[in-house]
Each structure stands twice: as structure tokens, then as C-alpha cells.
Design a protein around this motif. Structure first.
Motif, short mmCIF file in Angstrom:
data_model
loop_
_atom_site.label_atom_id
_atom_site.label_comp_id
_atom_site.label_asym_id
_atom_site.label_seq_id
_atom_site.Cartn_x
_atom_site.Cartn_y
_atom_site.Cartn_z
N UNK A 1 0.83 -1.20 0.00
CA UNK A 1 0.00 0.00 0.00
C UNK A 1 0.86 1.26 0.00
N UNK A 2 1.88 1.27 0.86
CA UNK A 2 2.73 2.45 0.96
C UNK A 2 3.59 2.66 -0.28
N UNK B 1 8.19 8.81 6.63
CA UNK B 1 7.83 7.58 7.36
C UNK B 1 7.21 7.88 8.72
N UNK B 2 7.60 9.00 9.34
CA UNK B 2 7.01 9.37 10.62
C UNK B 2 5.54 9.73 10.46
N UNK B 3 5.21 10.46 9.38
CA UNK B 3 3.82 10.82 9.12
C UNK B 3 2.98 9.58 8.82
N UNK C 1 9.62 1.72 13.59
CA UNK C 1 9.55 0.71 12.53
C UNK C 1 9.66 1.34 11.14
N UNK C 2 8.84 2.35 10.87
CA UNK C 2 8.87 2.98 9.55
C UNK C 2 10.18 3.72 9.32
N UNK C 3 10.73 4.32 10.37
CA UNK C 3 12.02 5.00 10.23
C UNK C 3 13.14 3.99 9.99
#
Length: 330
Positions: free
Chosen positions: A35-36, A44-46, A95-97
Motif C-alpha cells: 500500500x505504501x 515515514x514518521x507521518x 519501525x517505519x524509520x
């Protein structure tokens, strides 16, 4: 009090349903990377803050009757609620960072491999749960499978891992490749360890609250509701000041809403249901299903290719999951 055969059968069925609920949650979480992929230049923070924040607030909203019914228990465990909420806040940001800095494969491997290990250590330190030989065997197969999947993906991409799952911009350096300096990779690895540990910690805290009589929805809703307020408040300030791109295009908006409503809301509803009957160490091990789903979607929808080593890794993860699910049905 005598335990009857029907009680044992009912307990076994409940554990089976709990395991299936955790696997369903992992299936939904496995869709986030694909999806991303369709996000454009979103931090990634947003991405993490909005998805987990909105998902958490929705969990708290539907759990309001349960939260009010367990209010005295929640107030008595306010330390656990606050600690669990802090872990929920940290997890998506780390995680995203991690994927953004270290790459999708490395960030995912570190986080996914750390979670069951951290859960087992925490349960041994703060609980009385004993791990079985099948758990250790599953852990070895699962970690080996995830690592082989990462190596297979890395080999296919010639060592250049684009951080699509984190919504990263491959053109950010102006050279068309993701920066791979040592400090960035090391920072990403550390963040992956933090993500896996905080994921295991809030899973264990939620399970411990349930063991002390708190309704599953009240436990998950309180942790994620408090965290959601913090995440959304921080995201709002960030978007007003520095990063307004989360809703800059219809595609970005669709991805943001999907990730908040499906993986982070529906997924964690299922995960909370599973935690009622499944130990945190087993639940985190079952979520190794997530990278398997992510890899299959990347191949079928994004057009990525995985080397034979990666497919062998998928087979090992499948064996790991079969071992974990089978004892409850035996």
C-alpha cells in the motif's frame, strides 16, 4: 474444581481461534508495504503516526463501553496503561524509520526477528510462561526464513533496496538511489530493534491486563487510545509546520486511510482477540506470517522478483507457522 474433557476441548478451540486471529492480523499488516508503495514523498514518521494514531482512536471509540465497564481496573493499572501507550507510540515511528534508513528488507528482518525474542525474554523476566521445544524450533526456522527472504530480495535488487514500504523517496539524494552510509544503516538497525522490543512489550502488557480481569477490548482500546491522541497531536503539528504531503494527492490520501482503517484498526482488533488465549511470545512468533504476505504481494502486485533463496525462506516460515498452530489442534 475438576477439569472435564469438554473444558479441555473448549480451551483448545479457543486457542485455535486465537491463533487464527493473530494470523489474520499478520495478513492485514503484510499489506502495508505494498500500500505504501503508492505513497509519494511521504515521511515515514507521518505514515506511521497517522496509521497507528487513527487506528488507535477508533479502537478506543468502539471499546468505550468496555473501557467504562473496566474503568476501576484500568485506573488500578494506570502504570501499565501509560507504559503500554508509550510503547505503542514508539513502535510505528521506530519501525517505519528503520525501513526508511536501513532499507525495507533489513528494517523488516530486524524488527520481526527481535519481537519474538524480546517477548520471550520479557515473559521469562516478568511472568511464569515456559517456552516449549517447539517454540524454540519455530523461532529458529522463522528467523532463518525471514533472513533468507531478505537476502533473496537484496540479491534480486543487486543490493540496492528501495525503501518503498516506508514511503521513502528513492530520488531524495539526487542520484536516484537510497543513501547507504554506515551511520544511517546502523541507526536503522537500532530503530528496528527498538520497534521489535516495543511491539513485544505492549503485546505482553495488554495480555497481562487481560490476565488481571480487564476485557480484551478495554485493554487494547485504552493503550491504543492514549497512544492515538499523542500520535495524532504530534502529526497535526508536524503537518502544519513541516510535512503536509500525507494528503497531497488522492493516492496518498487513499493509502493513509487504508492503512489506518484496515491494518491498524481491523488488524489490531483481531490481534487483541487473539491475545486473550495466546501467549505474547507465541503471538509475536505467529506474526512472522506478515513478511511472507508482504513478499507475495510485492511479487504479484508491485512486480518485484525474489531469488530462489527467498522462496526457500518463505517455505521455512510456513513450516514455523504450522508447528505453532498444530499443537493447539492436536
Amino acid at each position: 474444581m475438576t477439569t472435564t474433557r469438554s473444558d479441555i476441548a473448549a480451551s483448545s478451540r479457543s486457542t485455535d481461534m486465537g491463533s487464527l486471529a493473530v494470523l489474520f492480523a499478520a495478513l492485514l499488516w503484510g499489506t502495508t508495504g505494498t500500500a505504501a508503495h503508492f505513497n509519494q514523498d511521504v515521511s515515514p514518521l507521518a505514515t506511521g503516526a497517522f496509521a497507528m494514531g487513527i487506528g488507535g482512536l477508533l479502537q478506543a471509540a468502539i471499546a468505550q463501553p468496555n473501557i467504562m465497564g473496566c474503568l476501576s481496573l484500568l485506573l488500578a493499572q494506570k502504570g501499565r496503561v501509560l507504559l503500554g501507550a508509550v510503547c505503542v507510540v514508539i513502535y510505528p515511528l521506530a519501525f517505519y524509520s528503520s525501513m526508511h534508513l536501513a532499507g525495507v528488507a533489513i528494517g523488516t528482518v530486524i524488527t520481526i526477528a527481535t519481537a519474538p525474542l524480546a517477548a520471550a525474554i520479557l515473559e521469562r523476566l516478568f511472568g511464569h510462561h515456559r517456552l516449549t521445544l517447539s517454540w524454540y524450533l519455530s523461532l529458529a526456522l522463522g528467523i532463518a526464513g525471514v533472513v533468507m527472504m531478505a537476502m533473496g530480495e537484496t540479491a534480486t535488487h543487486g543490493g540496492d533496496i528501495v525503501a518503498i514500504s516506508a514511503g521513502g523517496d528513492p530520488m531524495a539524494t539526487g542520484s536516484g538511489s537510497v543513501p547507504d552510509t554506515d551511520w544511517q544503516r546502523l541507526t536503522g538497525i537500532v530503530l528496528g530493534i527498538i520497534a521489535g522490543t516495543t511491539y513485544a512489550a505492549y503485546s505482553l502488557i495488554a495480555r497481562r491486563m487481560m490476565d488481571h480481569g480487564t476485557h480484551a477490548r478495554a485493554a487494547m482500546g485504552s493503550l491504543f487510545g492514549v497512544a492515538g491522541i499523542v500520535l495524532i497531536a504530534g502529526l497535526g503539528l508536524s503537518m502544519l509546520v513541516a510535512d503536509p504531503r500525507l494528503f497531497a494527492t488522492p493516492g496518498n490520501t487513499s493509502v493513509a486511510l487504508y492503512m489506518a482503517l484496515v491494518p491498524m484498526f481491523l488488524g489490531y482488533i483481531a490481534f487483541g482477540y487473539g491475545l486473550k488465549t495466546v501467549a505474547a511470545s507465541k503471538a509475536t512468533l505467529l506474526t512472522l506470517f506478515e513478511p511472507l504476505v508482504a513478499a507475495l504481494l510485492a511479487v504479484t502486485l508491485v512486480g518485484e522478483h525474489i531469488a530462489p533463496l527467498g522462496w526457500l525462506g518463505m517455505a521455512l516460515i510456513a513450516v514455523c507457522l504450522v508447528i505453532q498452530v498444530k499443537p493447539a489442534t492436536a
